[in-house]
Design a protein around this motif. Structure first.
Motif, PDB file in Angstrom:
ATOM      1  N   LEU A 108     -23.040  61.567  59.232  1.00 28.61           N
ATOM      2  CA  LEU A 108     -23.713  60.277  59.072  1.00 28.61           C
ATOM      3  C   LEU A 108     -23.188  59.289  60.111  1.00 28.61           C
ATOM      4  O   LEU A 108     -22.091  59.451  60.638  1.00 28.61           O
ATOM      5  CB  LEU A 108     -23.468  59.727  57.656  1.00 28.61           C
ATOM      6  N   SER A 109     -23.945  58.261  60.363  1.00 24.89           N
ATOM      7  CA  SER A 109     -23.562  57.271  61.363  1.00 24.89           C
ATOM      8  C   SER A 109     -22.275  56.556  60.966  1.00 24.89           C
ATOM      9  O   SER A 109     -22.084  56.188  59.806  1.00 24.89           O
ATOM     10  CB  SER A 109     -24.678  56.238  61.531  1.00 24.89           C
ATOM     11  N   THR A 110     -21.412  56.352  61.937  1.00 23.40           N
ATOM     12  CA  THR A 110     -20.181  55.589  61.719  1.00 23.40           C
ATOM     13  C   THR A 110     -20.197  54.307  62.540  1.00 23.40           C
ATOM     14  O   THR A 110     -19.166  53.665  62.713  1.00 23.40           O
ATOM     15  CB  THR A 110     -18.939  56.425  62.091  1.00 23.40           C
ATOM     16  N   GLN A 111     -21.370  53.957  63.046  1.00 26.00           N
ATOM     17  CA  GLN A 111     -21.521  52.734  63.832  1.00 26.00           C
ATOM     18  C   GLN A 111     -22.771  52.001  63.384  1.00 26.00           C
ATOM     19  O   GLN A 111     -23.670  52.601  62.804  1.00 26.00           O
ATOM     20  CB  GLN A 111     -21.638  53.055  65.316  1.00 26.00           C
ATOM     21  N   GLY A 112     -22.791  50.722  63.673  1.00 25.86           N
ATOM     22  CA  GLY A 112     -23.985  49.945  63.383  1.00 25.86           C
ATOM     23  C   GLY A 112     -23.790  48.948  62.255  1.00 25.86           C
ATOM     24  O   GLY A 112     -22.715  48.819  61.679  1.00 25.86           O
ATOM     25  N   ARG A 113     -24.853  48.290  61.954  1.00 18.89           N
ATOM     26  CA  ARG A 113     -24.862  47.216  60.970  1.00 18.89           C
ATOM     27  C   ARG A 113     -24.394  47.714  59.590  1.00 18.89           C
ATOM     28  O   ARG A 113     -24.880  48.706  59.069  1.00 18.89           O
ATOM     29  CB  ARG A 113     -26.278  46.674  60.874  1.00 18.89           C
ATOM     30  N   GLY A 114     -23.428  47.000  59.035  1.00 17.20           N
ATOM     31  CA  GLY A 114     -22.960  47.282  57.691  1.00 17.20           C
ATOM     32  C   GLY A 114     -21.965  48.414  57.549  1.00 17.20           C
ATOM     33  O   GLY A 114     -21.497  48.676  56.447  1.00 17.20           O
ATOM     34  N   VAL A 115     -21.620  49.082  58.638  1.00 14.54           N
ATOM     35  CA  VAL A 115     -20.708  50.229  58.533  1.00 14.54           C
ATOM     36  C   VAL A 115     -19.251  49.783  58.557  1.00 14.54           C
ATOM     37  O   VAL A 115     -18.429  50.276  57.806  1.00 14.54           O
ATOM     38  CB  VAL A 115     -20.988  51.278  59.637  1.00 14.54           C
ATOM     39  N   GLY A 116     -18.903  48.843  59.393  1.00 13.35           N
ATOM     40  CA  GLY A 116     -17.525  48.372  59.474  1.00 13.35           C
ATOM     41  C   GLY A 116     -16.632  49.291  60.281  1.00 13.35           C
ATOM     42  O   GLY A 116     -17.070  50.294  60.840  1.00 13.35           O
ATOM     43  N   ARG A 117     -15.347  48.928  60.317  1.00 20.30           N
ATOM     44  CA  ARG A 117     -14.347  49.704  61.060  1.00 20.30           C
ATOM     45  C   ARG A 117     -13.785  50.821  60.204  1.00 20.30           C
ATOM     46  O   ARG A 117     -13.702  50.710  58.995  1.00 20.30           O
ATOM     47  CB  ARG A 117     -13.206  48.783  61.495  1.00 20.30           C
ATOM     48  N   SER A 118     -13.342  51.850  60.863  1.00 21.80           N
ATOM     49  CA  SER A 118     -12.759  52.979  60.154  1.00 21.80           C
ATOM     50  C   SER A 118     -11.427  52.582  59.518  1.00 21.80           C
ATOM     51  O   SER A 118     -10.570  51.995  60.177  1.00 21.80           O
ATOM     52  CB  SER A 118     -12.518  54.139  61.122  1.00 21.80           C
ATOM     53  N   PRO A 119     -11.209  52.937  58.245  1.00 27.33           N
ATOM     54  CA  PRO A 119      -9.905  52.714  57.632  1.00 27.33           C
ATOM     55  C   PRO A 119      -8.920  53.841  57.962  1.00 27.33           C
ATOM     56  O   PRO A 119      -7.772  53.800  57.539  1.00 27.33           O
ATOM     57  CB  PRO A 119     -10.230  52.699  56.132  1.00 27.33           C
ATOM     58  N   LEU A 120      -9.379  54.837  58.733  1.00 29.56           N
ATOM     59  CA  LEU A 120      -8.576  56.012  59.054  1.00 29.56           C
ATOM     60  C   LEU A 120      -8.361  56.137  60.549  1.00 29.56           C
ATOM     61  O   LEU A 120      -9.234  55.798  61.340  1.00 29.56           O
ATOM     62  CB  LEU A 120      -9.280  57.283  58.555  1.00 29.56           C
ATOM     63  N   ASP A 121      -7.212  56.684  60.939  1.00 29.41           N
ATOM     64  CA  ASP A 121      -7.001  56.983  62.354  1.00 29.41           C
ATOM     65  C   ASP A 121      -7.540  58.398  62.627  1.00 29.41           C
ATOM     66  O   ASP A 121      -7.955  59.118  61.711  1.00 29.41           O
ATOM     67  CB  ASP A 121      -5.524  56.833  62.746  1.00 29.41           C
ATOM     68  N   ASP A 122      -7.532  58.790  63.898  1.00 22.97           N
ATOM     69  CA  ASP A 122      -8.113  60.082  64.286  1.00 22.97           C
ATOM     70  C   ASP A 122      -7.428  61.267  63.597  1.00 22.97           C
ATOM     71  O   ASP A 122      -8.089  62.230  63.207  1.00 22.97           O
ATOM     72  CB  ASP A 122      -8.041  60.274  65.807  1.00 22.97           C
ATOM     73  N   ARG A 123      -6.112  61.205  63.432  1.00 22.34           N
ATOM     74  CA  ARG A 123      -5.379  62.285  62.772  1.00 22.34           C
ATOM     75  C   ARG A 123      -5.800  62.402  61.318  1.00 22.34           C
ATOM     76  O   ARG A 123      -6.025  63.502  60.805  1.00 22.34           O
ATOM     77  CB  ARG A 123      -3.866  62.035  62.873  1.00 22.34           C
ATOM     78  N   GLN A 124      -5.943  61.279  60.644  1.00 24.25           N
ATOM     79  CA  GLN A 124      -6.360  61.292  59.240  1.00 24.25           C
ATOM     80  C   GLN A 124      -7.789  61.831  59.092  1.00 24.25           C
ATOM     81  O   GLN A 124      -8.072  62.587  58.162  1.00 24.25           O
ATOM     82  CB  GLN A 124      -6.265  59.898  58.636  1.00 24.25           C
ATOM     83  N   VAL A 125      -8.656  61.441  60.001  1.00 25.86           N
ATOM     84  CA  VAL A 125     -10.032  61.943  59.961  1.00 25.86           C
ATOM     85  C   VAL A 125     -10.034  63.460  60.109  1.00 25.86           C
ATOM     86  O   VAL A 125     -10.729  64.173  59.375  1.00 25.86           O
ATOM     87  CB  VAL A 125     -10.910  61.267  61.040  1.00 25.86           C
ATOM     88  N   ALA A 126      -9.231  63.979  61.044  1.00 26.53           N
ATOM     89  CA  ALA A 126      -9.169  65.431  61.255  1.00 26.53           C
ATOM     90  C   ALA A 126      -8.640  66.145  60.012  1.00 26.53           C
ATOM     91  O   ALA A 126      -9.187  67.183  59.598  1.00 26.53           O
ATOM     92  CB  ALA A 126      -8.300  65.751  62.471  1.00 26.53           C
ATOM     93  N   LEU A 127      -7.594  65.606  59.394  1.00 25.25           N
ATOM     94  CA  LEU A 127      -7.052  66.202  58.169  1.00 25.25           C
ATOM     95  C   LEU A 127      -8.088  66.197  57.047  1.00 25.25           C
ATOM     96  O   LEU A 127      -8.269  67.196  56.345  1.00 25.25           O
ATOM     97  CB  LEU A 127      -5.814  65.429  57.704  1.00 25.25           C
ATOM     98  N   ALA A 128      -8.757  65.065  56.882  1.00 22.31           N
ATOM     99  CA  ALA A 128      -9.752  64.929  55.818  1.00 22.31           C
ATOM    100  C   ALA A 128     -10.931  65.868  56.040  1.00 22.31           C
ATOM    101  O   ALA A 128     -11.397  66.521  55.095  1.00 22.31           O
ATOM    102  CB  ALA A 128     -10.219  63.480  55.723  1.00 22.31           C
ATOM    103  N   CYS A 129     -11.405  65.961  57.272  1.00 19.78           N
ATOM    104  CA  CYS A 129     -12.548  66.836  57.560  1.00 19.78           C
ATOM    105  C   CYS A 129     -12.193  68.307  57.341  1.00 19.78           C
ATOM    106  O   CYS A 129     -13.013  69.071  56.801  1.00 19.78           O
ATOM    107  CB  CYS A 129     -13.071  66.589  58.966  1.00 19.78           C
ATOM    108  N   ALA A 130     -10.994  68.699  57.706  1.00 20.52           N
ATOM    109  CA  ALA A 130     -10.558  70.078  57.456  1.00 20.52           C
ATOM    110  C   ALA A 130     -10.490  70.344  55.953  1.00 20.52           C
ATOM    111  O   ALA A 130     -10.894  71.419  55.477  1.00 20.52           O
ATOM    112  CB  ALA A 130      -9.206  70.338  58.115  1.00 20.52           C
TER     113      ALA A 130
END
Length: 152
Positions: A108-130
């Motif tokens: 899903l889109s992570t950019q644009g109106r109403g989405v906001g900034r990520s509360p996770l850093d790149d390492r956390q995103v990778a851990l969560a996605c795995a």
């Protein structure tokens, strides 16, 4: 604590939560969603990111959430609400983290109106996605009527 997700017909599931502070509770049949139950998404991401005060951490401490009911009917107790009053901000932070990770994982889109900034850093995103990959694989392997047990 044990969380038992049971796969039902017609893309539905229910779940039961045992061995927590407070009575065992169940969530009656719910729509599963496109890939897996939302509460399984929470379990996977919160575990992977060591979030101990999010949805499942609060549940382990006896929190009461809408839709859950005691497995064995008991006198109504409001002590679960106290857990949420004390830790509600942390539960909301976890909700944002889980939702962000799920957005990335599902494309899903992570950019644009109403989405906001990520509360996770790149390492956390990778851990969560795995973790979401593993949870989705486990869920897809469950036959209708079968269950997946998550230990928290």
């Amino acid at each position: 604590m044990e969380i038992i997700f049971r796969k039902l017909a017609d893309n539905r599931h229910d779940l039961e939560v045992r061995d927590r502070r407070g009575p065992d509770v169940r969530l009656p049949g719910q729509t599963t969603g496109p890939s897996m139950p939302h509460d399984l998404v929470h379990a996977a991401v919160e575990s992977a990111l060591s979030i101990t005060d999010g949805f499942w951490g609060a549940m382990a401490q006896g929190a009461t959430f809408e839709g859950f009911e005691p497995v064995v009917p008991t006198r109504h107790r409001r002590s679960g609400m106290k857990v949420l009053r004390r830790g509600g901000d942390a539960v909301m932070r976890a909700e944002l983290c889980v939702n962000w990770a799920y957005r990335v994982w599902s494309g899903l889109s992570t950019q644009g109106r109403g989405v906001g900034r990520s509360p996770l850093d790149d390492r956390q995103v990778a851990l969560a996605c795995a973790a979401l990959d593993r949870a989705a694989e486990r869920w897809s392997a469950v036959a209708e009527g079968g269950s997946l047990t998550w230990r928290w």
